[in-house]
Design an enzyme around this catalytic site. Sequence first.
Site, PDB file in Angstrom:
ATOM      1  N   GLU A  51     -94.628   0.081 -12.516  1.00  0.00           N
ATOM      2  CA  GLU A  51     -95.792   0.270 -11.635  1.00  0.00           C
ATOM      3  C   GLU A  51     -96.884  -0.752 -11.915  1.00  0.00           C
ATOM      4  O   GLU A  51     -97.781  -0.945 -11.097  1.00  0.00           O
ATOM      5  CB  GLU A  51     -96.361   1.684 -11.798  1.00  0.00           C
ATOM      6  CG  GLU A  51     -95.423   2.786 -11.330  1.00  0.00           C
ATOM      7  CD  GLU A  51     -94.832   2.540  -9.943  1.00  0.00           C
ATOM      8  OE1 GLU A  51     -95.618   2.390  -8.998  1.00  0.00           O
ATOM      9  OE2 GLU A  51     -93.593   2.495  -9.836  1.00  0.00           O
ATOM     10  N   ARG A  67     -92.347 -29.613  -7.278  1.00  0.00           N
ATOM     11  CA  ARG A  67     -91.990 -30.616  -6.265  1.00  0.00           C
ATOM     12  C   ARG A  67     -93.175 -31.512  -5.883  1.00  0.00           C
ATOM     13  O   ARG A  67     -92.987 -32.554  -5.259  1.00  0.00           O
ATOM     14  CB  ARG A  67     -91.328 -29.980  -5.045  1.00  0.00           C
ATOM     15  CG  ARG A  67     -92.167 -28.945  -4.363  1.00  0.00           C
ATOM     16  CD  ARG A  67     -91.338 -28.132  -3.395  1.00  0.00           C
ATOM     17  NE  ARG A  67     -90.702 -28.950  -2.367  1.00  0.00           N
ATOM     18  CZ  ARG A  67     -91.338 -29.547  -1.376  1.00  0.00           C
ATOM     19  NH1 ARG A  67     -92.652 -29.428  -1.271  1.00  0.00           N
ATOM     20  NH2 ARG A  67     -90.695 -30.263  -0.487  1.00  0.00           N
ATOM     21  N   ASP A 101     -94.435 -32.851   4.284  1.00  0.00           N
ATOM     22  CA  ASP A 101     -94.092 -31.438   4.444  1.00  0.00           C
ATOM     23  C   ASP A 101     -95.084 -30.714   5.347  1.00  0.00           C
ATOM     24  O   ASP A 101     -96.239 -31.086   5.433  1.00  0.00           O
ATOM     25  CB  ASP A 101     -94.136 -30.709   3.085  1.00  0.00           C
ATOM     26  CG  ASP A 101     -92.946 -31.052   2.216  1.00  0.00           C
ATOM     27  OD1 ASP A 101     -91.915 -31.456   2.780  1.00  0.00           O
ATOM     28  OD2 ASP A 101     -93.063 -30.921   0.991  1.00  0.00           O
ATOM     29  N   PRO A 125     -99.102  -8.260  -6.364  1.00  0.00           N
ATOM     30  CA  PRO A 125     -99.410  -8.155  -4.935  1.00  0.00           C
ATOM     31  C   PRO A 125    -100.858  -7.725  -4.699  1.00  0.00           C
ATOM     32  O   PRO A 125    -101.356  -7.799  -3.576  1.00  0.00           O
ATOM     33  CB  PRO A 125     -98.416  -7.103  -4.425  1.00  0.00           C
ATOM     34  CG  PRO A 125     -97.951  -6.357  -5.627  1.00  0.00           C
ATOM     35  CD  PRO A 125     -98.103  -7.276  -6.802  1.00  0.00           C
TER      36      PRO A 125
END
Length: 252
Positions: free
Chosen positions: A122, A160, A175, A95
């Site tokens: 962590e 995909r 899409d 993140p």
Amino acid sequence: MTKQYDVITLFPEMFDAIADSGITRRALDEKAWALKCWNPRDFTSDKHRTVDDRPFGGGPGMVMKAEPLNAAIDAGIQRQKNDGVDKPKVVYLTPQAKPITDEGIRQLCEESGLIFLCGRYEGIDERLIQSRVDIEISIGDYVLSGGELAAMVLIDAMVRLLPGVLNTADSATEDSFSPTRGGLLDHPHYTRPEVWNGLEVPQELMSGNHAGIAKWRKRVAMERTLSRRPDLLEAALKNAVLDQSDLKILSA
Ligand code: 6GU
């Protein structure tokens, strides 16, 4: 050729989710991609097969040790070499990186092989990241318990897009976010019955007039994009994939 994906993870069984179901499974069967998971626990040498340890400087939680990950990455790189990929890039899911976009997925998709490094606890000893990681990727501004789901999100989104994976009927070119859709969100979809729960299918879709249907879909896609993601509509105008004449459709 077959894309080669190796994953370094303490939870290899999680990847059954993409290996055993749906479009990703079919693409695996058709050899559009190949998957091999490596468990860092199998690259330890102590009795307890230790993969984590306490952080220097103190604080809560545990940190993944560098050496088991280092050896697992080497195993992945060696396997890819045997299968014809010279220097696969190592991708660390965290993140603490810039969130990936459709464009990022398309770039990643160009690589013939990738090694995905999934952290738990962590995090990972920074020296391992410094020494071995080529690309750091986040999938959005929220925190997951580990990199595994993020790696699967990336693999699903890439697979995909590979040639021959989606049939023409559900082609990825239509899409949401696809450059061929002008950076707009997708339009809504309907199927039988014509009335369900008292709700009718929009008349425009029942007309059989293909030009009229295309026009309706574009208008509704633009309305949706304006109300839900005005940032995307602005970007589409700036990149000249839409122009002022397209905007007139909105007010019509
Ligand atoms: Cl790539 N990893 C984790 N642990 N959490 C995330 C993420 C990645 N992307 C968003 N949240």
